[in-house]
Design a protein around this motif. Structure first.
Motif, short mmCIF file in Angstrom:
data_model
loop_
_atom_site.label_atom_id
_atom_site.label_comp_id
_atom_site.label_asym_id
_atom_site.label_seq_id
_atom_site.Cartn_x
_atom_site.Cartn_y
_atom_site.Cartn_z
N UNK A 20 -6.15 18.06 -10.22
CA UNK A 20 -6.76 19.73 -10.43
C UNK A 20 -6.28 20.35 -11.62
N UNK A 21 -7.00 21.31 -11.94
CA UNK A 21 -6.23 21.94 -13.06
C UNK A 21 -5.64 23.29 -12.63
N UNK A 22 -4.14 23.23 -13.06
CA UNK A 22 -3.47 24.23 -12.59
C UNK A 22 -3.54 25.45 -13.58
N UNK A 23 -2.34 26.24 -13.48
CA UNK A 23 -2.11 27.17 -14.35
C UNK A 23 -2.22 26.98 -15.70
N UNK A 24 -2.61 27.58 -16.55
CA UNK A 24 -2.54 27.05 -18.01
C UNK A 24 -3.12 26.27 -18.32
N UNK A 25 -4.30 25.67 -17.67
CA UNK A 25 -4.88 24.26 -17.64
C UNK A 25 -4.27 23.13 -17.81
N UNK A 26 -3.13 23.09 -16.78
CA UNK A 26 -2.35 21.98 -16.85
C UNK A 26 -2.75 21.13 -15.65
N UNK A 27 -2.88 19.85 -15.90
CA UNK A 27 -3.21 18.81 -14.71
C UNK A 27 -2.06 18.77 -13.85
N UNK A 28 -2.66 19.01 -12.48
CA UNK A 28 -1.50 18.99 -11.25
C UNK A 28 -2.24 18.27 -10.28
N UNK A 29 -1.34 17.69 -9.38
CA UNK A 29 -1.94 16.72 -8.25
C UNK A 29 -1.50 17.48 -7.00
N UNK A 30 -2.65 17.59 -6.12
CA UNK A 30 -2.53 18.20 -4.94
C UNK A 30 -2.79 17.43 -3.47
N UNK A 31 -2.00 17.52 -2.62
CA UNK A 31 -2.43 16.59 -1.41
C UNK A 31 -3.07 17.69 -0.34
N UNK A 32 -4.10 16.92 0.12
CA UNK A 32 -5.04 17.53 1.15
C UNK A 32 -5.24 16.40 2.41
N UNK A 33 -5.34 17.28 3.53
CA UNK A 33 -5.82 16.69 4.74
C UNK A 33 -7.40 16.89 4.75
N UNK A 34 -8.24 15.80 5.16
CA UNK A 34 -9.52 16.26 5.09
C UNK A 34 -10.10 15.87 6.61
#
Length: 143
Positions: A20-34
């Motif tokens: 996802x795009x994080x602050x300042x348009x920096x790419x970040x990775x997030x973990x989700x439970x679906x």
């Protein structure tokens, strides 16, 4: 293992790593439970850790290996509504070179479920991305 010790099979629940795009348009990775189930997941507890065995090189005795392991994190997420997702944690890009394990435990009614989800090292890459249900974002899904 004795059959009576095995818990019920987990279906309709998965873990995703999403870019996802994080602050300042920096790419970040997030973990989700679906949660694709029709029921709410209650008292969701997630334990996560990263690990690998790396080859250090060769010596007179043979190849040497180094075990690398991150700190084990535990997080109580509470409830996850039916047909929804909840963010577990951000994950640093350099940890994606390790095997990343998420042990998820939860209740549906009075029945407890648990399952281990593992993202093998180097699998969270754009060529492995799929559309993640519920989130409608791209990432890697383990179910």
């Amino acid at each position: 293992m004795k059959e009576e010790l095995k818990g019920p099979e987990v279906e309709g629940v998965s873990v995703a790593v999403v870019q996802e795009l994080g602050d300042d348009n920096v790419i970040v990775y997030n973990v989700y439970i679906i949660n694709e189930k029709e029921e709410e997941l209650e008292q969701v507890l997630v334990t996560s850790k990263g690990y690998a065995t790396l080859k250090k090189g060769t010596s007179q005795v043979g190849e040497t290996e180094q075990k690398v392991e991150t700190t084990t994190l535990r997080k109580l997420l509470g409830s996850i509504e039916a047909k929804s997702a909840k963010k577990v944690e951000p994950i640093m890009e350099d940890v994606l070179t390790l095997n990343n394990e998420y042990w998820v435990s939860f209740f549906v009614g009075t029945t407890m479920y648990d399952k281990k989800f593992i993202f093998l090292s180097e699998t969270v890459k754009e060529e492995n991305f799929v559309n993640i249900p519920i989130l409608n974002k791209k990432g890697v899904l383990v179910g």
